[in-house]
Motif scaffolding. Structure first.
Motif, short mmCIF file in Angstrom:
data_model
loop_
_atom_site.label_atom_id
_atom_site.label_comp_id
_atom_site.label_asym_id
_atom_site.label_seq_id
_atom_site.Cartn_x
_atom_site.Cartn_y
_atom_site.Cartn_z
N TRP A 1 0.85 -1.20 0.00
CA TRP A 1 0.00 0.00 0.00
C TRP A 1 0.89 1.25 0.00
CZ3 TRP A 1 -5.14 0.35 -0.65
CH2 TRP A 1 -5.73 1.60 -0.45
N PRO A 2 0.77 2.10 -1.04
CA PRO A 2 1.60 3.31 -1.10
C PRO A 2 1.01 4.42 -0.22
CG PRO A 2 0.22 3.16 -3.05
CD PRO A 2 -0.05 1.92 -2.24
N VAL A 3 1.89 5.17 0.40
CA VAL A 3 1.44 6.27 1.25
C VAL A 3 2.24 7.52 0.87
CG1 VAL A 3 1.20 7.13 3.61
CG2 VAL A 3 0.91 4.69 3.13
N GLY A 4 1.55 8.61 0.57
CA GLY A 4 2.21 9.86 0.22
C GLY A 4 2.33 10.07 -1.28
N ASP A 5 3.06 11.10 -1.64
CA ASP A 5 3.27 11.47 -3.03
C ASP A 5 4.57 10.85 -3.53
OD1 ASP A 5 3.60 12.64 -5.49
OD2 ASP A 5 3.50 14.71 -4.77
N PRO A 6 4.53 10.03 -4.59
CA PRO A 6 5.74 9.38 -5.09
C PRO A 6 6.82 10.36 -5.53
CG PRO A 6 3.79 8.42 -6.09
CD PRO A 6 3.34 9.61 -5.31
N ALA A 7 6.47 11.60 -5.78
CA ALA A 7 7.45 12.59 -6.24
C ALA A 7 8.22 13.22 -5.08
CB ALA A 7 6.76 13.68 -7.06
N THR A 8 7.86 12.87 -3.84
CA THR A 8 8.54 13.46 -2.68
C THR A 8 9.38 12.41 -1.95
OG1 THR A 8 6.73 12.99 -1.16
CG2 THR A 8 6.62 15.07 -2.37
N ASP A 9 10.24 12.87 -1.08
CA ASP A 9 11.07 11.97 -0.28
C ASP A 9 10.27 11.31 0.85
OD1 ASP A 9 13.29 12.54 -1.78
OD2 ASP A 9 13.97 14.18 -0.48
N ASP A 10 9.09 11.84 1.15
CA ASP A 10 8.27 11.31 2.23
C ASP A 10 7.32 10.22 1.73
OD1 ASP A 10 7.41 11.18 4.87
OD2 ASP A 10 5.75 12.57 4.50
#
Length: 194
Positions: free
Chosen positions: A151-160
């Motif tokens: 399950w992905p959490v957050g924006d894939p373009a950010t380090d978080d």
């Protein structure tokens, strides 16, 4: 490699002689067979479907008296009538009606349509997800395995950005909490729409 006037003339000459695109590419050097075919099409040269130019010349030299009478054309079935375009139907730049499937395609750079909101998910499932994500392993893409929740959490373009990483539910790609959000029973989805 660039197409100089000299190379184009060589291409035209060899093409007119009936040589293959592979032979022309080998003679020119530095180009592929496909590059030769592409250039032939851009130049608008004939496709030589009937054979080489020698065969064409021989066909031209036959006397007209020796020609056989043309066979009678076969009776063709009437083409299906083209349905009339409704006036309210939207047309593209070529005058072709735009179908619902074509309208659903979103061009690059355009905003996406509204996605299903979180209020469509049961509050119990959301609360469970919030609790689970506090204790999640927060793993990277390279750490994912068959046994970790993807399950992905957050924006894939950010380090978080991270993945849950907890143990998956048998036969599913997610942990129990994320399965509750991702795979909802059909009846509850149908009820929400009404």
């Amino acid at each position: 490699m660039s197409w100089t006037d000299e190379r184009v003339e060589t291409l035209k000459k060899m093409w007119g002689e009936g040589q293959s695109a592979s032979q022309i590419a080998k003679e020119l050097g530095g180009v592929t067979r496909n590059a030769v075919i592409g250039k032939v099409h851009r130049l608008g040269l004939s496709n030589r479907a009937g054979g080489g130019s020698a065969a064409k010349t021989a066909a031209k030299e036959k006397p007209a008296a020796a020609a056989k009478p043309a066979p009678k054309p076969a009776v063709r079935a009437k083409p299906a009538p083209v349905p009339a375009v409704k006036e309210e139907q939207e047309l593209d730049e070529n005058g072709i009606p735009i179908s619902a499937a074509r309208r659903a395609i979103i061009p690059a750079g355009q905003p996406l349509p509204p996605q299903p909101s979180a209020n469509e998910i049961s509050p119990e499932a959301l609360a469970k997800v919030n609790e689970i994500e506090k204790s999640a392993k927060r793993i990277s893409l390279m750490e994912l395995t068959e046994k970790t929740c993807k399950w992905p959490v957050g924006d894939p373009a950010t380090d978080d950005f991270w993945f849950c990483g907890l143990a998956v539910q048998q036969g599913k790609p997610y942990c129990e909490a994320h399965v509750g959000v991702a795979f909802q029973p059909m009846s509850s989805r149908r009820d929400r729409r009404r």
